[in-house]
Design an enzyme around this catalytic site. Sequence first.
Site, PDB file in Angstrom:
ATOM      1  N   GLY A   1      -0.933   1.234   6.618  1.00 12.08           N
ATOM      2  CA  GLY A   1       0.346   0.543   6.634  1.00 12.08           C
ATOM      3  C   GLY A   1       0.701  -0.017   7.991  1.00 12.08           C
TER       4      GLY A   1
ATOM      5  N   ASN B   1      10.572   2.561   3.950  1.00 14.18           N
ATOM      6  CA  ASN B   1       9.984   1.233   3.759  1.00 14.18           C
ATOM      7  C   ASN B   1       9.787   0.928   2.291  1.00 14.18           C
ATOM      8  OD1 ASN B   1       6.913   0.639   2.984  1.00 14.18           O
ATOM      9  ND2 ASN B   1       7.016   2.717   3.844  1.00 14.18           N
TER      10      ASN B   1
ATOM     11  N   TYR C   1       7.930  -2.177   1.566  1.00 12.94           N
ATOM     12  CA  TYR C   1       7.174  -3.407   1.783  1.00 12.94           C
ATOM     13  C   TYR C   1       6.657  -3.994   0.470  1.00 12.94           C
ATOM     14  CZ  TYR C   1       6.598  -3.907   6.868  1.00 12.94           C
ATOM     15  OH  TYR C   1       6.787  -4.156   8.194  1.00 12.94           O
TER      16      TYR C   1
ATOM     17  N   PHE D   1       3.624  -3.652  -0.590  1.00 10.59           N
ATOM     18  CA  PHE D   1       2.233  -4.044  -0.397  1.00 10.59           C
ATOM     19  C   PHE D   1       2.035  -5.521  -0.150  1.00 10.59           C
ATOM     20  CE2 PHE D   1       2.371  -0.139  -2.841  1.00 10.59           C
ATOM     21  CZ  PHE D   1       1.823   0.679  -1.881  1.00 10.59           C
TER      22      PHE D   1
ATOM     23  N   ASN E   1      -7.909   1.280   3.056  1.00  8.02           N
ATOM     24  CA  ASN E   1      -7.039   1.753   1.983  1.00  8.02           C
ATOM     25  C   ASN E   1      -6.880   0.634   0.956  1.00  8.02           C
ATOM     26  OD1 ASN E   1      -4.454   2.235   0.572  1.00  8.02           O
ATOM     27  ND2 ASN E   1      -4.252   3.972   1.965  1.00  8.02           N
TER      28      ASN E   1
ATOM     29  N   SER F   1       2.227   7.206  -6.667  1.00 11.42           N
ATOM     30  CA  SER F   1       3.492   7.135  -7.405  1.00 11.42           C
ATOM     31  C   SER F   1       3.512   8.182  -8.502  1.00 11.42           C
ATOM     32  CB  SER F   1       3.667   5.757  -8.027  1.00 11.42           C
ATOM     33  OG  SER F   1       3.850   4.809  -7.035  1.00 11.42           O
ATOM     34  N   PRO F   2       4.385   9.151  -8.381  1.00 12.27           N
ATOM     35  CA  PRO F   2       4.446  10.182  -9.415  1.00 12.27           C
ATOM     36  C   PRO F   2       5.301   9.708 -10.586  1.00 12.27           C
ATOM     37  CG  PRO F   2       6.020  10.666  -7.704  1.00 12.27           C
ATOM     38  CD  PRO F   2       5.402   9.340  -7.356  1.00 12.27           C
ATOM     39  N   ASN F   3       5.145  10.385 -11.692  1.00 16.20           N
ATOM     40  CA  ASN F   3       6.050  10.192 -12.829  1.00 16.20           C
ATOM     41  C   ASN F   3       6.277   8.746 -13.219  1.00 16.20           C
ATOM     42  OD1 ASN F   3       6.415  12.956 -12.539  1.00 16.20           O
ATOM     43  ND2 ASN F   3       8.084  12.610 -11.083  1.00 16.20           N
ATOM     44  N   THR F   4       5.211   8.043 -13.578  1.00 19.05           N
ATOM     45  CA  THR F   4       5.390   6.700 -14.124  1.00 19.05           C
ATOM     46  C   THR F   4       6.262   6.830 -15.372  1.00 19.05           C
ATOM     47  OG1 THR F   4       3.110   6.380 -13.453  1.00 19.05           O
ATOM     48  CG2 THR F   4       4.127   4.606 -14.713  1.00 19.05           C
TER      49      THR F   4
ATOM     50  N   LYS G   1      -5.429   9.436  -1.971  1.00 20.38           N
ATOM     51  CA  LYS G   1      -4.195   9.678  -1.223  1.00 20.38           C
ATOM     52  C   LYS G   1      -3.118  10.157  -2.195  1.00 20.38           C
ATOM     53  CE  LYS G   1      -1.212   7.761   2.339  1.00 20.38           C
ATOM     54  NZ  LYS G   1      -1.110   6.779   3.415  1.00 20.38           N
TER      55      LYS G   1
ATOM     56  N   ASN H   1       1.325  10.667   1.263  1.00 22.10           N
ATOM     57  CA  ASN H   1       2.054   9.396   1.336  1.00 22.10           C
ATOM     58  C   ASN H   1       3.545   9.670   1.600  1.00 22.10           C
ATOM     59  OD1 ASN H   1       2.627   6.669   0.985  1.00 22.10           O
ATOM     60  ND2 ASN H   1       2.582   6.755  -1.251  1.00 22.10           N
TER      61      ASN H   1
HETATM   62  C1  LIG Z   1       6.222   0.929   7.303  1.00 22.02           C
HETATM   63  C2  LIG Z   1       5.220   1.763   6.581  1.00 22.02           C
HETATM   64  C3  LIG Z   1       4.260   1.135   5.764  1.00 22.02           C
HETATM   65  C4  LIG Z   1       3.315   1.893   5.079  1.00 22.02           C
HETATM   66  N1  LIG Z   1       2.386   1.264   4.306  1.00 22.02           N
HETATM   67  C5  LIG Z   1       1.419   1.999   3.662  1.00 22.02           C
HETATM   68  C6  LIG Z   1       0.393   1.366   2.905  1.00 22.02           C
HETATM   69  O1  LIG Z   1       0.310   0.128   2.836  1.00 22.02           O
HETATM   70  N2  LIG Z   1      -0.502   2.154   2.272  1.00 22.02           N
HETATM   71  C7  LIG Z   1      -0.472   3.518   2.350  1.00 22.02           C
HETATM   72  O2  LIG Z   1      -1.328   4.186   1.773  1.00 22.02           O
HETATM   73  N3  LIG Z   1       0.474   4.143   3.092  1.00 22.02           N
HETATM   74  C8  LIG Z   1       1.415   3.431   3.739  1.00 22.02           C
HETATM   75  N4  LIG Z   1       2.370   4.074   4.497  1.00 22.02           N
HETATM   76  C9  LIG Z   1       2.390   5.564   4.544  1.00 22.02           C
HETATM   77  C10 LIG Z   1       1.688   6.133   5.778  1.00 22.02           C
HETATM   78  O3  LIG Z   1       0.309   5.836   5.761  1.00 22.02           O
HETATM   79  C11 LIG Z   1       1.870   7.663   5.844  1.00 22.02           C
HETATM   80  O4  LIG Z   1       1.270   8.241   4.716  1.00 22.02           O
HETATM   81  C12 LIG Z   1       3.336   8.080   5.894  1.00 22.02           C
HETATM   82  O5  LIG Z   1       4.091   7.179   6.663  1.00 22.02           O
HETATM   83  C13 LIG Z   1       3.543   9.483   6.461  1.00 22.02           C
HETATM   84  O6  LIG Z   1       3.153   9.565   7.825  1.00 22.02           O
HETATM   85  P1  LIG Z   1       4.212   9.521   9.064  1.00 22.02           P
HETATM   86  O7  LIG Z   1       5.302  10.494   8.759  1.00 22.02           O
HETATM   87  O8  LIG Z   1       3.412   9.879  10.272  1.00 22.02           O
HETATM   88  O9  LIG Z   1       4.705   8.122   9.125  1.00 22.02           O
HETATM   89  C14 LIG Z   1       3.322   3.317   5.194  1.00 22.02           C
HETATM   90  C15 LIG Z   1       4.282   3.929   6.015  1.00 22.02           C
HETATM   91  C16 LIG Z   1       5.223   3.184   6.709  1.00 22.02           C
HETATM   92  C17 LIG Z   1       6.229   3.877   7.583  1.00 22.02           C
HETATM   93  C1  LIG Z   2       3.276   5.553  -1.629  1.00 24.01           C
HETATM   94  O1  LIG Z   2       4.585   5.914  -2.009  1.00 24.01           O
HETATM   95  C2  LIG Z   2       5.441   4.849  -2.303  1.00 24.01           C
HETATM   96  C3  LIG Z   2       6.807   5.427  -2.635  1.00 24.01           C
HETATM   97  O2  LIG Z   2       7.138   6.456  -1.744  1.00 24.01           O
HETATM   98  C4  LIG Z   2       4.855   4.037  -3.462  1.00 24.01           C
HETATM   99  O3  LIG Z   2       5.654   2.899  -3.703  1.00 24.01           O
HETATM  100  C5  LIG Z   2       3.431   3.597  -3.139  1.00 24.01           C
HETATM  101  O4  LIG Z   2       2.840   2.957  -4.256  1.00 24.01           O
HETATM  102  C6  LIG Z   2       2.600   4.787  -2.747  1.00 24.01           C
HETATM  103  N1  LIG Z   2       1.204   4.423  -2.464  1.00 24.01           N
HETATM  104  C7  LIG Z   2       0.749   3.881  -1.346  1.00 24.01           C
HETATM  105  C8  LIG Z   2      -0.699   3.580  -1.270  1.00 24.01           C
HETATM  106  O5  LIG Z   2       1.458   3.625  -0.414  1.00 24.01           O
HETATM  107  C1  LIG Z   3      -1.072  -0.060  -3.002  1.00 26.82           C
HETATM  108  C2  LIG Z   3      -1.180   0.463  -4.369  1.00 26.82           C
HETATM  109  O1  LIG Z   3      -2.059   0.051  -5.093  1.00 26.82           O
HETATM  110  N1  LIG Z   3      -0.315   1.397  -4.745  1.00 26.82           N
HETATM  111  C3  LIG Z   3      -0.396   2.019  -6.056  1.00 26.82           C
HETATM  112  C4  LIG Z   3      -0.615   3.502  -5.944  1.00 26.82           C
HETATM  113  O2  LIG Z   3      -0.720   4.083  -7.236  1.00 26.82           O
HETATM  114  C5  LIG Z   3       0.386   3.885  -8.071  1.00 26.82           C
HETATM  115  C6  LIG Z   3       0.116   4.618  -9.386  1.00 26.82           C
HETATM  116  O3  LIG Z   3      -1.182   4.479  -9.830  1.00 26.82           O
HETATM  117  C7  LIG Z   3       0.675   2.405  -8.257  1.00 26.82           C
HETATM  118  O4  LIG Z   3       1.859   2.237  -9.015  1.00 26.82           O
HETATM  119  C8  LIG Z   3       0.839   1.752  -6.879  1.00 26.82           C
HETATM  120  O5  LIG Z   3       1.058   0.385  -6.996  1.00 26.82           O
END
Ligand SMILES: Cc1cc2nc3c(=O)[nH]c(=O)nc-3n(C[C@H](O)[C@H](O)[C@H](O)COP(=O)(O)O)c2cc1C
Ligand SMILES: *[C@@H]1O[C@H](CO)[C@@H](O)[C@H](O)[C@H]1NC(C)=O
Ligand SMILES: CC(=O)N[C@H]1CO[C@H](CO)[C@@H](O)[C@@H]1O
Length: 400
Positions: free
Chosen positions: A96, A144, A146, A148, A176, A210-213, A250, A281
């Site tokens: 991220g 956040n 975002y 994706f 990732n 993402s838990p609990n779809t 993850k 996450n």
């Molecule tokens: C702004 C932001 C964007 C993130 N984007 C992603 C992402 O694209 N994919 C992902 O797997 N985790 C993403 N994360 C989650 C981080 O990889 C990490 O799992 C989470 O922030 C917990 O770590 P921390 O407390 O050190 O930030 C994001 C976190 C932040 C704060």
């Molecule tokens: C991480 O968690 C968020 C909600 O907290 C979710 O929207 C996202 O799909 C999850 N997966 C990744 C790869 O960030």
């Molecule tokens: C970035 C990404 O693909 N996130 C996915 C993580 O997994 C959940 C559940 O399978 C999806 O809803 C997210 O979009």
Amino acid sequence: MSSKFSFLERIRSLAIVSLGGFGVFAAFSIYNENEKFYKQFVLPAVYILQPEQAHNLAVFVNKHSLLPQSSFKDPDALKVKLFGKVLSNPVGIAAGYDKHGEAVKGLEKMGFGFVEVGSVTPAPQPGNKRPRLFRLLDDQAIINRYGFNSEGHERVYKRLADVRFAQQHNGVVGVNLGKNKRSADPAEDYVQGVKTFAHVADYLVVNISSPNTPGLTQLQEKQQLKNLLRKVVAARNKLPAEHKPPILLKLSPDLTSEELQDVVEVVRQKDTHVDGFIVANTTVKRPHTLKSFHYKKEQGGLSGLPLKDASTKMIADVYRLTNGMDIIGVGGIYNGKDAYDKIRAGAKAVQIYTSLVYEGPTVVTKIKQELVELLRADGYKNVTEAVGADVYKRQPKWSF
Ligand SMILES: Cc1cc2nc3c(=O)[nH]c(=O)nc-3n(C[C@H](O)[C@H](O)[C@H](O)COP(=O)(O)O)c2cc1C
Ligand SMILES: *[C@@H]1O[C@H](CO)[C@@H](O)[C@H](O)[C@H]1NC(C)=O
Ligand SMILES: CC(=O)N[C@H]1CO[C@H](CO)[C@@H](O)[C@@H]1O
Ligand SMILES: *[C@@H]1O[C@H](CO)[C@@H](O)[C@H](O)[C@H]1NC(C)=O
């Protein structure tokens, strides 16, 4: 500024305008390994920017390697072997931060032992509307949503291939993988990711974060996970031996213990076997201890300090349930003690994101230095010896 001026161009000019000052401050604070300086002078300047602009600026600084090399040299005690690769230290940058693979070398220079790029989706996609990033200053946390935003496989692949093939590069890089919002077949998106990034990645990450779809029962969720992993693992296994990266899952910190047990049961089976986990996450929960009234009602994933203990506990659970599979621990790590706690709970390596925002680049060196001290104080020769020290394992190492 005219609206024809794209967002990227605006960031670019913003970066050029502000870098003079920012770069010098940041360089100075690194040279002196002086975190107070960063907190008192650099951070307030950065806070004037919108959070997302500040993030883009920081990536810009890393991209162009504008920070001098950290002077800290990783001692042997920090060396860890993970998935057959040797990390010179166990502190990585979490997914991220460098979503598009622009800053790999700058981040390595900052002292990270490995870099995780992404999430990357097959086709480019813009993500959610702004604002989508919120700083909860009083809680040392971030929310956040975002959604994706990604430049897509092709562009990110090209950048990574440049880094990996053009010069000799021996850093460890994970990718990732994400799926497109409008994907007709999510499993196929991950399979594409495996095929595209296998030979530029030291490991790949898929998420079941993402838990609990809504509308899915636990049984259906389990079946979905099986279907997804079967395809992803099969795609990886078909690749030539020299390009078969390990696949990590993850996990969401919001999984219930039943859901976690299901996950472990699935990954134990041969055709859906993964090589390790990233825990965890962001959380969609809002602990009642949160102080930042202003933003805590914003939707999205919460990261940083409030996530720390839940993540550490989950690492211990996964370590115990899997009898010591490889884990990368992430969530609320701000100092060496936080990293050490996660290692003792079963993590072989750790990652940070939010603390980098609040503490600045010197946090990487600080965590490493403190970790060395903590290992030494407890009589451990290296990180590996401390992995899982706090966890009861059903099957002690010395038994067969
Ligand atoms: C702004 C932001 C964007 C993130 N984007 C992603 C992402 O694209 N994919 C992902 O797997 N985790 C993403 N994360 C989650 C981080 O990889 C990490 O799992 C989470 O922030 C917990 O770590 P921390 O407390 O050190 O930030 C994001 C976190 C932040 C704060
Ligand atoms: C991480 O968690 C968020 C909600 O907290 C979710 O929207 C996202 O799909 C999850 N997966 C990744 C790869 O960030
Ligand atoms: C970035 C990404 O693909 N996130 C996915 C993580 O997994 C959940 C559940 O399978 C999806 O809803 C997210 O979009
Ligand atoms: C850590 O120390 C042990 C000895 O206790 C050694 O066997 C192992 O190779 C060391 N690990 C690394 C990565 O250096």
